[in-house]
Design an enzyme around this catalytic site. Structure first.
Site, PDB file in Angstrom:
ATOM      1  CG  HIS A 305      -2.130   1.072   1.242  1.00 30.57           C
ATOM      2  ND1 HIS A 305      -1.754   2.528   1.269  1.00 30.57           N
ATOM      3  CD2 HIS A 305      -3.541   0.169   0.822  1.00 30.57           C
ATOM      4  CE1 HIS A 305      -3.057   2.942   1.265  1.00 30.57           C
ATOM      5  NE2 HIS A 305      -3.883   1.899   0.907  1.00 30.57           N
ATOM      6  CG  ASP A 362      -7.883  -4.618  -2.884  1.00 29.94           C
ATOM      7  OD1 ASP A 362      -7.394  -3.548  -2.913  1.00 29.94           O
ATOM      8  OD2 ASP A 362      -9.423  -3.948  -2.712  1.00 29.94           O
TER       9      ASP A 362
END
Ligand code: SDX
Length: 427
Positions: A305, A362
């Site tokens: 991320h 996700d």
């Protein structure tokens, strides 16, 4: 930190104000830098750039903290509802019961779409990706609501905001129905926001549809986890499109287009496809080796991320929700075991530890969505459904920001300097 930042450039010294927020990193206010120094700052991907001031969402990537208007995502996911979080993001405070009831009533009564909107679906092939359909149909909404597109009229902004939040589940469900060749289902106003979405997606006109309360709660929580996330790529896209005064429905369509990318919201679909390709835990080392290989473009989807250099707090809730849904539906999926094992092996591997790559929102979401019955191609459409709340809240904040100007970055030009045209016969 001092209240000014000093810069020496071209033999001259410059000072710029340092601004502090309520929490998080300070910013150096460089709005006058180009005018004073004739130089730009350079920050591809905006890794060190704050594009705006915002009161909506705060992320501490090192601590794995995510707050919506100050409330931790774990508490909201545990105790709140998607409608309540939508109200919180839009209005800044948790609603009293009568406020929540009024907001929910308003959203519920905007869930139907114009009957002609159904015609847009018929132009697509049945195997069109639901995100292609969402881009097209949500963009088409900009042709329908001329009574709510004056973005400088707060009343019209509220109507457009409510319409977008209310109609996204209907459009997403229609995209699914179209892909499986089933008739569209009209909304049922007696159901919750999320229950209504489940019925429009999985119900058929031929028989009644019973909303499973465990699935309804799990999906509502998944929507909460996806509602907003600071200035991510798709939110920045909506802000940039909105900064020109563009039609709000068109701005959200731009956000959907950006979210579709596998590096962003498309990662939930890519992550489940990757887990299914891995298939069994004994194949995990092969994929971890590929993810570490600089010459292999493969990345572990659902890992890493831009902001979180610790565990994404949403992934924690998501993993817990997998267990709840599996227990309630009395289902299992070997892909969950693969995901758990992959996480364990990656998080003990120096490459992922050094680069601070952890599971993100996700990584586990697809396991739940698949167990509930959604095809992987619908996963990002569900992300877009939920993120519409954040996009709309951020769009409203941008429009009412006194510092707001049309977004227009500059560049470091590395192309040819001026040269004269050469007629084709002399080249
Ligand atoms: C979302 O911004 C948001 O908030 C997004 C989001 C939201 O709610 O809006 O949180 C939703 O988009 C989550 C992210 C979903 N995407 C993925 O899961 C795709 C896989 N992850 C990546 O491609 C990547 O981690 C990003 C895009 C998420 C972040 O990329 P950055 O911040 O630009 O970091 P980078 O690509 O420069 O990577 C840093 C290093 C690189 O190695 P070096 O060049 O330093 O040697 O880490 C490596 C990368 O190669 N790396 C990975 C990796 N992610 C980064 N290596 C293997 N597998 C990965 N998943």
């Amino acid at each position: 930190m001092s209240d000014t930042a000093k810069l020496s450039l071209g033999g001259k010294d410059f000072e710029y104000p340092v601004l502090s927020g309520s929490v998080g990193p300070d910013v150096v206010d460089i709005r006058k830098l180009y005018g004073q120094t004739d130089a730009f700052t350079y920050d591809p991907g905006f890794t060190s750039t704050a594009s705006c001031q915002s009161k909506l969402t705060y992320i501490d990537g090192d601590q794995g903290v995510l707050l919506h208007r100050g409330y931790p995502i774990g508490e909201l996911a545990e105790s709140s509802s998607f409608m309540e979080v939508a109200y919180l993001l839009l209005n800044g405070e948790l609603p009293a019961k009568d406020e929540l009831d009024k907001f929910t009533y308003t959203i519920t009564r905007h869930t139907m779409v114009h009957e002609q909107l159904a015609n847009f679906f018929r132009g697509f092939r049945r195997d069109a990706h639901p995100m292609a359909i969402m881009c097209g149909v949500v963009g088409a909404l900009s042709a329908f609501y001329h009574d709510s597109t004056d973005i400088h009229d707060p009343v019209q902004r509220v109507i457009a905001s409510h319409r977008l939040i209310a109609k996204m589940p209907t459009i997403a469900a229609m995209a699914y129905k179209y892909s499986v060749g089933q008739p569209f289902m009209y909304p049922d106003n007696s159901l919750s926001y999320t229950g209504n979405f489940l019925r429009m997606t999985f119900g058929v006109p031929a028989e009644p549809y019973e909303v499973n309360p465990v699935v309804e709660r799990a999906m509502d929580r998944i929507f909460i986890l996806h509602a907003d996330h600071e200035q991510n790529a798709s939110t920045s896209t909506v802000r940039l499109a909105g900064s020109s005064g563009a039609n709000p429905f068109a701005c959200i369509a731009a956000g959907i287009a950006c979210l579709w990318g596998p590096a962003h919201g498309g990662a939930n679909e890519a992550a489940l496809n990757m887990l299914r390709e891995i298939g069994t835990p004994d194949r995990i080392p092969e994929f971890i080796a590929r993810a570490k290989d600089k010459n292999d473009p493969f990345r572990l989807m659902g890992f890493g991320h831009r902001v979180y250099k610790n565990y994404d707090p949403r992934a924690t809730v998501m993993q817990k929700t997998v267990r709840e849904v599996f227990d309630a539906l009395k289902v299992s999926d070997p892909v969950f075991e693969v995901a758990l094992r992959l996480e364990e092996m990656a998080l003990s591997d120096d490459y992922f530890i050094e680069k601070k790559l952890f599971p993100n929102v996700d990584f586990y979401s697809g396991v739940i969505l698949s167990a509930v019955g959604f095809p992987t191609s619908m996963f990002t459409a569900l992300f877009a459904l939920a993120r519409t709340v954040g996009w709309v809240a951020q769009w409203n904040e941008m429009i009412t920001d006194p510092d707001q100007k049309i977004g227009r970055p500059r560049q470091l030009y590395t192309g040819p300097t001026q040269r004269s045209y050469v007629p084709v016969g002399e080249r």
